[in-house]
Design a protein around this motif. Structure first.
Motif, PDB file in Angstrom:
ATOM      1  N   ALA A   1       0.826  -1.208   0.000  1.00  0.00           N
ATOM      2  CA  ALA A   1       0.000   0.000   0.000  1.00  0.00           C
ATOM      3  C   ALA A   1       0.861   1.259   0.000  1.00  0.00           C
ATOM      4  CB  ALA A   1      -0.920  -0.007   1.209  1.00  0.00           C
ATOM      5  N   SER A   2       2.107   1.123   0.432  1.00  0.00           N
ATOM      6  CA  SER A   2       2.915   2.330   0.586  1.00  0.00           C
ATOM      7  C   SER A   2       4.077   2.431  -0.382  1.00  0.00           C
ATOM      8  CB  SER A   2       3.460   2.404   2.021  1.00  0.00           C
ATOM      9  OG  SER A   2       4.218   1.246   2.306  1.00  0.00           O
ATOM     10  N   GLU A   3       4.490   1.324  -0.996  1.00  0.00           N
ATOM     11  CA  GLU A   3       5.638   1.440  -1.903  1.00  0.00           C
ATOM     12  C   GLU A   3       5.675   0.368  -2.975  1.00  0.00           C
ATOM     13  OE1 GLU A   3       8.639   1.505   1.147  1.00  0.00           O
ATOM     14  OE2 GLU A   3       9.003  -0.654   0.965  1.00  0.00           O
ATOM     15  N   VAL A   4       6.454   0.682  -4.016  1.00  0.00           N
ATOM     16  CA  VAL A   4       6.720  -0.261  -5.096  1.00  0.00           C
ATOM     17  C   VAL A   4       8.218  -0.524  -5.090  1.00  0.00           C
ATOM     18  CG1 VAL A   4       6.588  -0.690  -7.586  1.00  0.00           C
ATOM     19  CG2 VAL A   4       4.858   0.742  -6.469  1.00  0.00           C
ATOM     20  N   THR A   5       8.599  -1.813  -5.123  1.00  0.00           N
ATOM     21  CA  THR A   5      10.011  -2.167  -5.062  1.00  0.00           C
ATOM     22  C   THR A   5      10.401  -2.986  -6.287  1.00  0.00           C
ATOM     23  OG1 THR A   5       9.888  -2.222  -2.656  1.00  0.00           O
ATOM     24  CG2 THR A   5      11.796  -3.297  -3.666  1.00  0.00           C
ATOM     25  N   VAL A   6      11.472  -2.583  -6.945  1.00  0.00           N
ATOM     26  CA  VAL A   6      11.990  -3.303  -8.107  1.00  0.00           C
ATOM     27  C   VAL A   6      13.419  -3.729  -7.787  1.00  0.00           C
ATOM     28  CG1 VAL A   6      12.612  -3.130 -10.551  1.00  0.00           C
ATOM     29  CG2 VAL A   6      10.572  -1.950  -9.693  1.00  0.00           C
ATOM     30  N   ARG A   7      13.660  -5.042  -7.843  1.00  0.00           N
ATOM     31  CA  ARG A   7      15.016  -5.564  -7.627  1.00  0.00           C
ATOM     32  C   ARG A   7      15.587  -6.009  -8.955  1.00  0.00           C
ATOM     33  NH1 ARG A   7      12.369  -6.841  -3.045  1.00  0.00           N
ATOM     34  NH2 ARG A   7      13.452  -6.359  -1.092  1.00  0.00           N
ATOM     35  N   VAL A   8      16.654  -5.370  -9.377  1.00  0.00           N
ATOM     36  CA  VAL A   8      17.282  -5.687 -10.658  1.00  0.00           C
ATOM     37  C   VAL A   8      18.332  -6.764 -10.446  1.00  0.00           C
ATOM     38  CG1 VAL A   8      18.625  -4.739 -12.577  1.00  0.00           C
ATOM     39  CG2 VAL A   8      16.919  -3.306 -11.410  1.00  0.00           C
ATOM     40  N   LYS A   9      18.397  -7.723 -11.369  1.00  0.00           N
ATOM     41  CA  LYS A   9      19.477  -8.706 -11.336  1.00  0.00           C
ATOM     42  C   LYS A   9      20.670  -8.067 -12.043  1.00  0.00           C
ATOM     43  CE  LYS A   9      18.549 -13.171 -11.550  1.00  0.00           C
ATOM     44  NZ  LYS A   9      18.112 -14.473 -12.118  1.00  0.00           N
TER      45      LYS A   9
END
Ligand SMILES: [Zn+2]
Ligand SMILES: [Zn+2]
Length: 363
Positions: free
Chosen positions: A290-298
């Motif tokens: 609800a509070s954030e979007v997280t993208v983890r790049v390889k």
């Protein structure tokens, strides 16, 4: 700041395997979660999700040609190319032709390794404008539908593909400068849209005042159309890998997240939007709360990355250079999607997450 009721509703039941919430998905997901919980409670009282299989990423291409239309290679050779290049799934999509995949799957498919999904490029037109849509996981040929305008041809083809039980994908809107955002806005029921097509003559980036495919996507998303962005090869030529003007394989693909590698599971993930598009950037994970979007790049070797978070109207909300890249949701974005650009020009695009403020707009 508004209360993000829609997102909280969706993510609350599935914190352990948080999936990206995509445009238009909220109601269905909340309903599914509720149904799953109900079913579990009435059956054995097992905690919801206790036996859910782990989700995995699978690489695939949903747009490819063979000798059955204007490709230069047999279906067998085409399938071998993708199998040998470590794809997990492939859709053979010849023009107005449904290539049988049973024999190919028997010869080259492998449980948990590789699966062919039947398809067709339903290739029609309005006057001189080519209107091409892929039908994914199709059982019987769908002939191209006519119509009284580009929008009408689009609408009729989407309806015919969906009526045949397949998933529809609008191909290369800027090929022949045929399909505009206005046309797409008048076509109900859109599911997938090619935001990248690897054919060298499809004008992905737009030009001459005409928007590129990604801008077309943002126009649709900004209007609340829940369409998923995909990248594909549209490969025709497998015999001349040195020819950079050829439509070669390996240019654009999708990574879908599914519990198993079957045609049904892949199609379901594409339809739900648990997918990202890529021309070479690989992601570990995409999650939303609800509070954030997280993208983890390889991270690949010494390559460096920029992660753009994009919202309503295609506006860049933030640019992050660290991974994981975290975006804090404010509540007024409309939607949030990420575009990851690497230092060698490769890109990944995640699906939009709907942000709906519970309070008054501007509060
Ligand atoms: Zn086409
Ligand atoms: Zn094609």
């Amino acid at each position: 700041m508004g209360v993000l009721t829609a997102i909280a509703l969706v993510l609350a039941p599935i914190p352990a395997t948080a999936q990206p919430v995509t445009v238009g998905q909220e109601a269905a997901s909340a309903q599914q979660a509720a149904t799953a919980q109900q079913a579990t409670a009435t059956q054995q009282g097992t905690p919801a999700g206790a036996h859910a299989p782990a989700l995995r990423w699978f690489k695939g291409n949903t747009h490819t040609h063979t000798l059955n239309s204007d490709g230069d290679s047999t279906p067998d050779d085409v399938v071998r190319w993708y199998r040998e290049h470590r794809y997990h799934f492939l859709v053979l999509s010849d023009h107005n032709y449904l290539t049988a995949v049973e024999g190919l799957n028997a010869a080259l498919g492998a449980d948990d390794r590789f699966v062919l999904i039947p398809g067709e490029e339903v290739s029609g037109q309005f006057e001189k404008a080519p209107v091409h849509l892929n039908a994914l996981n199709l059982r019987t040929t769908v002939p191209p539908q006519g119509g009284s305008s580009v929008a009408d041809v689009l609408s009729r083809n989407v309806a015919a593909i969906r009526a045949a039980g397949a998933l529809s994908q609008v191909n290369h809107p800027n090929f022949g400068w045929a399909i505009t955002a206005a046309d797409l806005l008048r076509a109900p029921g859109l599911q997938l849209l090619e935001i990248f097509n690897g054919h060298p003559a499809v004008n992905n980036l737009g030009g001459g005042g005409v928007p590129g495919t990604e801008a077309i996507w943002d126009t649709l998303l900004s209007a609340g159309v829940p369409v998923r962005g995909v990248a594909t090869d549209d490969a025709h030529q497998f015999q001349a890998p040195w020819n950079l003007t050829a439509s070669r394989p390996g240019q654009g693909w999708v990574m879908v997240r599914a519990p198993e590698l079957t045609a049904e599971a892949v199609i379901d993930a594409l339809a739900r939007g648990d997918v990202y598009a890529s021309t070479g950037v690989e992601l570990e994970d995409v999650t939303a709360s609800a509070s954030e979007v997280t993208v983890r790049v390889k991270v690949a070797g010494t390559t460096k990355y920029r992660v753009l978070f994009i919202g309503q109207g295609g506006r860049v909300l933030a640019e992050v250079t660290d991974t994981p890249a975290v975006y804090s949701i404010r509540g007024d974005e409309g939607y949030v999607r990420a575009k990851v650009i690497d230092s060698n020009g490769k890109i990944a695009w995640t699906q939009p997450i709907v942000v709906r403020a519970g309070g008054q707009s501007g509060s």
